[in-house]
Structures are given as structure tokens and as C-alpha cells.
Design an enzyme around this catalytic site. Structure first.
Site, PDB file in Angstrom:
ATOM      1  N   CYS A   1      -2.923  -6.298  22.050  1.00 12.40           N
ATOM      2  CA  CYS A   1      -3.641  -6.917  20.925  1.00 12.40           C
ATOM      3  C   CYS A   1      -5.161  -6.802  21.033  1.00 12.40           C
ATOM      4  O   CYS A   1      -5.840  -6.504  20.045  1.00 12.40           O
ATOM      5  CB  CYS A   1      -3.236  -8.384  20.808  1.00 12.40           C
ATOM      6  SG  CYS A   1      -3.113  -9.213  22.395  1.00 12.40           S
TER       7      CYS A   1
ATOM      8  N   HIS B   1      -7.714 -13.534  18.109  1.00 10.59           N
ATOM      9  CA  HIS B   1      -8.564 -13.186  19.249  1.00 10.59           C
ATOM     10  C   HIS B   1      -9.958 -12.832  18.728  1.00 10.59           C
ATOM     11  O   HIS B   1     -10.107 -12.237  17.656  1.00 10.59           O
ATOM     12  CB  HIS B   1      -8.040 -11.943  19.972  1.00 10.59           C
ATOM     13  CG  HIS B   1      -6.761 -12.133  20.723  1.00 10.59           C
ATOM     14  ND1 HIS B   1      -6.107 -13.336  20.839  1.00 10.59           N
ATOM     15  CD2 HIS B   1      -6.013 -11.230  21.427  1.00 10.59           C
ATOM     16  CE1 HIS B   1      -5.011 -13.164  21.575  1.00 10.59           C
ATOM     17  NE2 HIS B   1      -4.934 -11.905  21.942  1.00 10.59           N
TER      18      HIS B   1
END
Ligand code: A2P
Length: 339
Positions: free
Chosen positions: A131, A244
Site C-alpha cells: 500500500c 496512509h
């Protein structure tokens, strides 16, 4: 009737598996049969897919014959054992684990960056990047193509959903306990995550870096197809549920101004620039990323301390673009080959 594809989701009860299901539905993926697979403990349970209720099946006793596309997100050990079996039965496997990412004969693909690599899959397996690498390369690829990137300094701020459903549960329960002046012992994370920051994701390696940090090094080079790019990573887990963020400091081969970088990013696929240089005029996990598709870029500045330095703040939903959305986009590329 238009062609449909039999799809299996391995790890369908997990955080990423659940998002894969939503993204397939939202994008109206042409599904024929849909198999939702998990461990024996979840088998028999039902999951909604549109108006349908689909019974979860036990991966261990599932026959993959007839599956066209299998989306795996049940961890590296499960992928290592079962992905080759699905591929041998004729499925194209799109694997979200790190099991095959660094194998030369498995392409590592971000749909906006190197989609042409999807067809280059001798083992029938395509790897979905980690990710934190995923969102970074979506934003950096246009800059690398334009002026070349020599070096990347990156500090990540990674949400707990990257550690799966149990990571989110631990943050929620621990936060609630602490607000009630109770204690809640860490188990998923090495130390308390509520109201804290943890500079440790995945295992520690011999060089002192964590594996999560080295993924940023290895995967960035493989996806951008340039082993000369230097990457200096620090990966940090933060008490955020979804999304994130990354503070990225680039050194480019030739200078690019903040204005030119902004113009490049504004026309880059998958990127949305949010850079108003005013309170709230920047992306955050909560205000922008959670539950949405783009990779958001803000705080675009020239580095005061380096003549060819550029600073970016990159934010995206780690479960969607960082995992489930890219996996489904790769499946769409496979479908496109066949239509
Ligand atoms: P289960 O819910 O039955 O344990 P997350 O990353 O959110 O923790 O999710 C992990 C996913 O991987 C879940 O769907 C989980 O299923 C699945 N999984 C984990 N281990 C296995 C296994 N040995 N066989 C099949 N599925 C597994």
C-alpha cells in the site's frame, strides 16, 4: 450477452477482501460466478453482494477449476500455498501479499504506472504492490518520467487498517479503554497504538530497516523499472483507521519547479492535487482519503536545502487504491485483453 468472468476472492472476510467486493460492485465488474473464500472458521457465513447473499466457502476444500480471476488477500503463507494451485487450474491470480512481488517472473503492477506489465505473467500470477509503495509511485511516476528521480526520502504515516481487521479492533478498543481510564494490553501491535506512534511495521531485517521500509525500496525500483533510484524510508504506524500519508522529499536529476510539478500532477491519472496553502487546503486521511479512490497530493514545495529537491505530501486510502482498488483495476486490464 456480454462476457462474464468467474471470480474468487481469497480472504473475503478480511478488511481488503471486503473492500474488493465493494469495488467490484461499484465498478460493475462483469462477474459470472462469485466465490468468497476464507478459513474454515468463517465458512458457512453469508456476505451480501448487491441483492445476493453469498455463502463463504472454506479455501482448504475449494476446487479452483472454472475460476477465471482470483483476487488473493489472505496473507503471504496462504498465497504461497494456494495461488499456484489456482493458476494451475487456469485462473489469473492477482495477489495482494508480498509472496511473489520480488520474483522476476511475476509482474508488480500499478494500473496507472506500468499497466503494460499485466500481460507479462508466465506463472499466471500478477502481484499487487504494498500500500505505501502504491500511492507513492502513482504520484512519482509522472515526475520520474519528466525529470528523473535520483533519490527519495520518505517517512510514512500508516493507518491501522493496513494491519487488517484486528489492527482496527485493537486501536478502537484500546482508545475506548484508555478514555475510560482502563488499560488494554497490546497484542496486534508491539506497543500501545492508541494515542501513540510506532516506528515499526513488519519484521526487522539484518540491515536495521523493517521489511515494510525495504518494500518501499524494492518495489519502487521494480515498478518504475529503474534500479538506480535511491530510497531512504522510515515507516511509522499511526493511530488512524483508514488512509496512509507520506512526507516525500525527492532529489530529481534535473530541477523541477513546484509550479511545474503541480501542473504535471494535475494531469496525472489517479492523482488529485489538493494544495491551497491555507488552513484545511491539504489532504488528510480523514478529510480526503478514507473511502475514496484518488491519490491526493498536497504541500508541493521546493526543498529549501537542495537545488533539485521537491517536497510532497501524499495521502490515499490504503485499503482502496493501496490494495483492493488496484487489484480490481488489474482484473479489468485482464478482462480488456480478452474482449
Ligand atoms: P478468516 O476471517 O476466516 O480468518 P485481515 O487481513 O483483515 O485480517 O483478513 C485476513 C483474511 O484472510 C480473512 O478473510 C481470513 O479469513 C483470511 N485467511 C487467513 N488465514 C487463512 C487461511 N489459512 N485460509 C483461508 N483464509 C485465510
Amino acid at each position: 450477452m456480454s462476457k462474464t468472468y468467474n471470480v474468487a476472492i481469497v480472504g473475503a472476510t478480511g478488511a481488503v477482501g471486503e473492500a474488493m467486493l465493494s469495488v467490484l460492485a461499484e465498478r460493475q465488474f462483469p462477474i459470472g460466478k462469485l466465490h468468497l473464500l476464507a478459513s474454515a472458521r468463517s465458512a458457512g457465513g453469508k456476505i451480501d453482494y448487491g441483492a445476493r447473499k453469498i455463502v463463504v466457502e472454506d479455501l482448504a476444500s475449494f476446487d479452483p477449476a472454472g475460476v477465471d480471476i482470483a483476487l488473493f488477500s489472505a496473507g503471504g503463507d496462504v498465497s504461497k500455498e494456494y495461488a499456484p494451485k489456482f493458476a494451475a487450474a487456469g485462473a489469473v491470480v492477482i495477489d495482494n501479499s508480498s509472496a511473489f512481488r520480488y520474483d522476476d517472473d511475476v509482474p508488480l503492477v500499478v494500473s496507472e504506472v506500468n499497466p503494460d506489465q499485466v500481460g507479462n505473467r508466465p506463472r499466471g500470477i500478477i502481484a499487487n504492490p504494498n500500500c505505501s509503495t502504491m500511492q507513492m509511485v502513482v504520484a512519482l511516476a509522472p515526475i520520474h518520467r519528466a525529470v528523473g528521480i535520483e533519490r527519495i526520502n520518505v517517512a510514512t504515516y500508516q493507518s491501522v487498517s493496513g494491519a487488517g481487521r484486528s489492527g482496527m479492533e485493537e486501536l478502537g478498543r484500546q482508545s475506548a479503554a484508555m478514555l475510560g481510564f482502563q488499560t488494554y494490553e497490546p497484542s496486534k501491535f508491539a506497543v500501545q497504538i492508541a494515542f501513540n506512534l510506532i516506528p515499526h511495521i513488519d519484521d526487522f531485517l539484518d540491515n536495521g530497516y523493517t521489511r515494510e521500509e525495504m518494500k518501499l525500496v524494492w518495489e519502487t525500483r521494480k515498478i518504475l523499472g529503474d534500479d538506480s533510484i535511491q530510497v531512504n524510508p522510515t515507516a511509522v504506524r499511526v493511530p488512524v483507521f483508514y488512509g496512509h500519508a507520506e512526507a516525500v522529499h525527492l532529489e530529481t536529476r534535473t530541477k523541477i519547479s513546484a509550479a511545474d510539478a503541480r501542473a504535471l500532477l494535475e494531469s496525472a491519472p489517479g492523482v488529485e492535487v489538493v494544495d491551497d496553502r491555507a488552513p484545511g487546503g491539504y489532504p488528510t486521511p480523514v478529510t480526503h482519503a478514507a473511502g475514496t479512490d484518488p491519490v491526493y497530493v498536497g504541500r508541493i514545495r521546493e526543498d529549501l536545502s537542495h537545488p533539485r529537491g521537491l517536497n510532497l505530501w501524499i495521502v490515499s486510502d490504503n485499503i482502496r487504491k493501496g490494495a483492493a482498488l488496484n487489484a480490481v483495476q488489474l482484473a479489468e486490464l485482464v478482462v480488456k485483453e480478452r474482449s
